[in-house]
Design an enzyme around this catalytic site. Structure first.
Site, short mmCIF file in Angstrom:
data_model
loop_
_atom_site.label_atom_id
_atom_site.label_comp_id
_atom_site.label_asym_id
_atom_site.label_seq_id
_atom_site.Cartn_x
_atom_site.Cartn_y
_atom_site.Cartn_z
CG PHE A 129 -1.84 1.23 1.19
CD1 PHE A 129 -2.99 1.25 0.40
CD2 PHE A 129 -1.53 2.37 1.93
CE1 PHE A 129 -3.80 2.38 0.34
CE2 PHE A 129 -2.35 3.50 1.88
CZ PHE A 129 -3.49 3.50 1.09
CG ASP A 215 5.52 3.53 1.94
OD1 ASP A 215 5.52 4.09 3.06
OD2 ASP A 215 4.51 3.50 1.20
CE LYS A 244 -0.91 5.50 7.92
NZ LYS A 244 -0.59 4.90 6.63
C1 LIG Z 1 -0.83 5.25 5.21
C2 LIG Z 1 0.19 4.84 4.22
C3 LIG Z 1 0.41 5.59 3.06
C4 LIG Z 1 -0.44 6.78 2.67
O1 LIG Z 1 -0.33 7.82 3.59
P1 LIG Z 1 -1.44 9.01 3.56
O2 LIG Z 1 -0.94 9.97 4.58
O3 LIG Z 1 -2.75 8.39 3.90
O4 LIG Z 1 -1.42 9.57 2.18
C5 LIG Z 1 1.42 5.18 2.21
N1 LIG Z 1 2.18 4.10 2.49
C6 LIG Z 1 2.00 3.37 3.61
C7 LIG Z 1 2.89 2.21 3.87
C8 LIG Z 1 0.99 3.70 4.51
O5 LIG Z 1 0.79 2.95 5.58
#
Ligand SMILES: *Cc1c(COP(=O)(O)O)cnc(C)c1O
Length: 392
Positions: A129, A215, A244
């Site tokens: 994701f 990521d 986050k």
């Molecule tokens: C939450 C998340 C995103 C997206 O972040 P947003 O602030 O919602 O755009 C991207 N990569 C990972 C691994 C995530 O957990």
């Protein structure tokens, strides 16, 4: 009753939350919940932490926003601190995780275009994701996230996660410029790869002059028991994205780069109006210094080990439990069937959690959690799994 003036992107929502303190939040009926989700790995310091509130108030009284046409001290300080802690050279600040990944994707594309690559292509993983913008949903290895949004963005290729051979097999492809991967998959079901996966990815990327882009939007900021999950493995990426937990609820994202990757974006190539404004940067610096000062990363490590061990022993042989997984305070309990109803069973017992990938109970409690609170989560989750099993 929820207002219909909101676009219906989140469906019906059970709870209206009005206040929070530490690991707890309260709803509009003044019912208290232990928050084992922390705003989806955001509120690592818990709710309304005094250091965050103080930083917010201090900066709100000083300077909130001036745009990136001007230098500000909070942005400079956060950049220095973050790069030092991460072992990276420089950083671009955004407002969200998806935007941090967009910056990473642009770095990879320009890296490729600068080298004359015809169709610069980024390798990502099944089950990953990376966000909800057009490029990041294309990067995401989940059909549901993409469904209905064609035409998608060119230049992405997905391979199985935790399968180094699948990446090695791409070695002859002249279009590949980068590998973008989560060190632990979050939305994909708290998938922890083999211990040598990142090390091997680093080697394959080096051998092929591909950028290794991590990521760490969910796995970063102390969650797995290191500030960044890659720091468990002695590897350093070319690019790492964060968001986050970085702002403890203030919207901030960061794309950090090192070496050649840090030189790709030049004036005019990228930007953001709000990104890295003094308010969010001052708060994020207070989050990072508090994580260190209060030994919260070590706490995430020890509480995570404790919870993983407890779940493993309490749920061993349970007829409904497929696997317990996790690293630090990123914990998943995969059931042998879809279990979305678990969320409501937990709410009824005063616990907030989430189910991801259909069948995996996901726990992302605040890093400030203590032993009693950890035990409360463990016991309640085990009761709920039994209750769910008895209803089948
Ligand atoms: C939450 C998340 C995103 C997206 O972040 P947003 O602030 O919602 O755009 C991207 N990569 C990972 C691994 C995530 O957990």
């Amino acid at each position: 009753m929820a207002t219909t003036a909101l676009m219906n992107t989140y469906g019906a929502r059970k709870l209206t939350l009005v206040r929070g303190e530490g690991v707890y939040v309260w709803d509009d009926q003044n019912r208290r919940y232990l928050d084992a989700l922390a705003g989806i790995a955001v509120c690592g310091l818990g709710h309304c932490h005094s250091a965050v509130t103080a930083a917010l108030q201090e900066q709100a009284n000083t300077l909130v926003h001036v745009s990136n046409l001007y230098n500000t001290l909070p942005q400079q300080r956060l950049a220095d601190l973050l790069c030092e802690l991460a072992g990276m050279d420089n950083v671009f600040f955004s407002n969200s995780g998806a935007e941090a990944n967009e910056a990473a994707i642009k770095i990879a594309r320009k890296y490729g275009n600068d080298r004359g690559v015809k169709t610069p292509t980024i390798v990502t993983m099944d089950g990953s994701f990376h966000g909800r913008t057009m490029a990041t949903l294309t990067a995401t290895g989940n059909k549901k996230v993409k469904a209905g949004f064609a035409p998608l963005v060119e230049g992405f290729l997905q391979v199985p996660y935790n399968n180094i051979e699948a990446v090695k097999a791409l070695a002859g492809n002249p279009d590949i410029v980068a590998v973008l991967v989560e060190p632990v998959q979050g939305e994909g079901g708290i998938r922890v790869p083999d211990d040598d996966y990142l090390v091997q990815l680093r080697q394959v990327c080096d051998a092929n002059q591909w950028l290794l882009m991590l990521d760490e939007i969910q796995s970063g900021n102390g969650r797995t028991g290191e500030l960044f999950a890659f720091q468990h493995h002695g590897v350093v990426p070319d690019v790492v994205t964060s968001a986050k937990g970085l702002g403890n609820g203030l919207p901030i994202g960061a794309c950090l780069a090192r070496g050649e990757a840090a030189t790709i974006l030049q004036p005019g190539n990228h930007g953001s109006t709000y990104g890295g404004n003094p308010l969010v940067c001052h708060v994020a610096s207070s989050v990072l210094t508090t994580l260190t000062r209060d030994n919260l990363i070590a706490n995430a490590h020890s509480m995570g080990e404790y919870m993983l061990g407890s779940f493993n022993s309490k749920l061993a042989g349970h007829k409904l439990v497929a696997e317990v997984r996790g690293k630090g305070l990123m914990l998943g309990i995969e059931l042998k069937q879809d279990c979305g109803q678990i969320v409501d069973l937990a709410i009824a017992r005063g616990l907030l959690l989430n189910v991801t990938a259909g069948n995996t109970i996901r726990l992302l409690p605040p890093l400030i959690i203590n032993l009693a609170e950890a035990n409360q989560i463990i016991n309640t989750v085990c009761e709920i799994i039994d209750e769910f099993a008895s209803q089948l």
